[in-house]
Design a protein around this motif. Structure first.
Motif, PDB file in Angstrom:
ATOM      1  N   TYR A  91       0.846  -1.186   0.000  1.00  0.00           N
ATOM      2  CA  TYR A  91       0.000   0.000   0.000  1.00  0.00           C
ATOM      3  C   TYR A  91       0.886   1.243   0.000  1.00  0.00           C
ATOM      4  O   TYR A  91       1.979   1.249   0.573  1.00  0.00           O
ATOM      5  N   ALA A  92       0.391   2.305  -0.608  1.00  0.00           N
ATOM      6  CA  ALA A  92       1.174   3.536  -0.679  1.00  0.00           C
ATOM      7  C   ALA A  92       1.552   4.042   0.702  1.00  0.00           C
ATOM      8  O   ALA A  92       2.667   4.552   0.909  1.00  0.00           O
ATOM      9  N   SER A  93       0.644   3.898   1.666  1.00  0.00           N
ATOM     10  CA  SER A  93       0.933   4.371   3.026  1.00  0.00           C
ATOM     11  C   SER A  93       2.085   3.609   3.662  1.00  0.00           C
ATOM     12  O   SER A  93       2.769   4.131   4.540  1.00  0.00           O
ATOM     13  N   GLU A  94       2.314   2.385   3.215  1.00  0.00           N
ATOM     14  CA  GLU A  94       3.381   1.572   3.795  1.00  0.00           C
ATOM     15  C   GLU A  94       4.762   1.963   3.286  1.00  0.00           C
ATOM     16  O   GLU A  94       5.768   1.620   3.904  1.00  0.00           O
ATOM     17  N   VAL A  95       4.816   2.658   2.165  1.00  0.00           N
ATOM     18  CA  VAL A  95       6.109   3.103   1.636  1.00  0.00           C
ATOM     19  C   VAL A  95       6.240   4.621   1.708  1.00  0.00           C
ATOM     20  O   VAL A  95       7.175   5.205   1.145  1.00  0.00           O
TER      21      VAL A  95
END
Length: 438
Positions: free
Chosen positions: A51-55
């Motif tokens: 997920y984008a939030s994870e990177v």
């Protein structure tokens, strides 16, 4: 050796894909979902399998400068030749999206961003009141300044032709230029090709004879107020654009089949066309935005429909699995799935330049646009948070789908990243403004 092409048809709605791409052979995933509602976070999942939030990629931090290796870097480290063509300035070297590519090219929106190019957008902005003599001044600067003279002059001519509406390769979303590059490339073994095409993206301006109406829509402004063009004309313009995309992509696809064993065709997100009183793709997590087209061709001409729920992280995993590379990312190999996936969809608010654009048009009460919203997909069920509450479709397997969503959101290894204050030059700001991002 497996040659792999990953083609993103930017902003293509699933229903329009079904209507206009019935010619495309391969496995068609009828229940495929993005991980977000717009380009950058969706590509973060395509490029990292997370997920984008994870990177650490979101509306306030759009550069692909994450610690994780990007897809092209992993493939390059495993002896793949990696090439890219992008018509989207959000997926460009300006945002570090070129990491891992041996060769990264773009259409007119990206050409001016290359090193050593004369900054036409800045010059035009500074010389609007100078009259025709400004073109002689610009030419002199291109010739005698520290610039790549011929490419700079050619790019200036393309920009002028674009403004005059002349030349399909100038005003199109990139597919004709991509087709030229593919047809003239000498592909070998272990090739990876990434392409982003923008024909379905605003300003919905296909070439003749596909163009039947003229519109000039600011999708974000239209979502906050109302569109300046008749809604019927806007929908027609979008449909015209998709018809042209289908036409030109058929030629791209036929050219790819000569050299690529696996061709993945996917949308990064959809588009609102008046549903939910909104336009474009910067407003919420509605299914018209998050349900995306996905097809995988592996050499035979048969069509197989896959009903299991899948998402963009699966595309990342499938690409590496096809290359024989193991990874610990999210996602599954789409060529061997047998059951539904369960995953979330993310909304992270608007970026600073979107806020400024709206404020410049007189909108002050924008605090709700900062809300972080989430969506939940599994099987035929999609439930998602809205600015007003909660919506859901299909059969929920949970006593409380919203509680299940909250659990999955908490379980993410969300990376905290400060909102970046990236100084974008006038050239790329001009490109983003063309597309309604600034």
């Amino acid at each position: 050796m497996t040659n792999i092409a990953l083609i993103v048809l930017d902003t293509l709605r699933k229903d329009k894909f079904d209507e206009h791409f019935d010619w495309l052979p391969g496995r068609r995933y009828e229940n495929a979902w993005s991980t977000s509602h717009w380009t950058v976070p969706a590509h973060a999942s395509l490029f990292t399998g997370k997920y984008a939030s994870e990177v650490g990629i979101h509306a306030g931090s759009q550069s692909f400068d994450c610690e994780e290796p990007l897809l092209a870097e992993t493939l390059s480290n495993n002896d793949y030749t990696t090439r890219a063509f992008s018509a989207n300035p959000n997926i460009s070297p300006a945002f570090e999206a070129h990491r891992g590519f041996d060769d990264f090219k773009g259409n007119f929106r990206l050409e001016g961003l290359e090193e050593g190019m004369f900054d036409w957008e800045k010059f035009i902005a500074e010389s609007r009141d100078m009259g025709y003599e400004r073109f002689a001044i610009a030419l002199k600067r291109c010739v005698f300044g520290d610039y790549r003279t011929l490419p700079s002059v050619k790019h200036g001519v393309k920009l002028k032709l674009r403004d005059m509406g002349i030349g399909s390769k100038v005003v199109s979303g990139g597919a004709e230029m991509a087709l030229d590059l593919i047809q003239n490339a000498e592909f070998g073994e272990k090739e990876f090709l990434f392409v982003n095409l923008m024909e379905a993206h605003a300003p919905y301006d296909p070439p003749k004879p596909f163009k039947s109406v003229d519109v000039n829509i600011d999708t974000l402004y239209a979502s906050m107020d109302r569109p300046s063009d008749p809604p019927k004309d806007i929908k027609t313009a979008y449909d015209d654009s998709v018809r042209y995309l289908s036409h030109i992509y058929r030629q791209v696809f036929d050219s790819l089949r000569a050299d690529f064993d696996t061709i993945i065709t996917v949308g990064d997100h959809g588009e609102l066309l008046g549903e939910h009183d909104a336009w474009g793709h910067l407003y919420g997590l509605h299914p018209e935005l998050t349900n995306v087209p996905l097809s995988i061709y592996t050499g035979n001409g048969s069509n197989v429909e896959i009903s299991e729920s899948v998402n963009l992280c699966d595309v990342y995993q499938t690409t590496l699995h096809s290359a024989g590379i193991e990874t610990n990312s999210r996602g599954r190999d789409l060529l061997s799935i047998t059951d539904d996936g369960e995953f979330v969809v993310e909304y992270h608010g608007l970026c600073e330049r979107n806020y400024l654009a709206l404020q410049n048009k007189g909108f002050d009460d924008l605090s709700h646009m900062d809300d972080e919203l989430g969506g939940l997909v599994t099987g035929d069920f999609y439930g998602y948070e809205t600015f007003e509450g909660w919506e859901e479709f299909g059969t929920s397997p949970y006593s409380s789908a919203r509680d299940r969503l909250e659990t999955l959101l908490v379980e993410r290894d969300k990376r905290s990243v400060d909102n970046e204050k990236q100084d974008l030059d006038d050239e790329i700001l001009g490109r983003l403004e063309d597309l309604g991002y600034a």
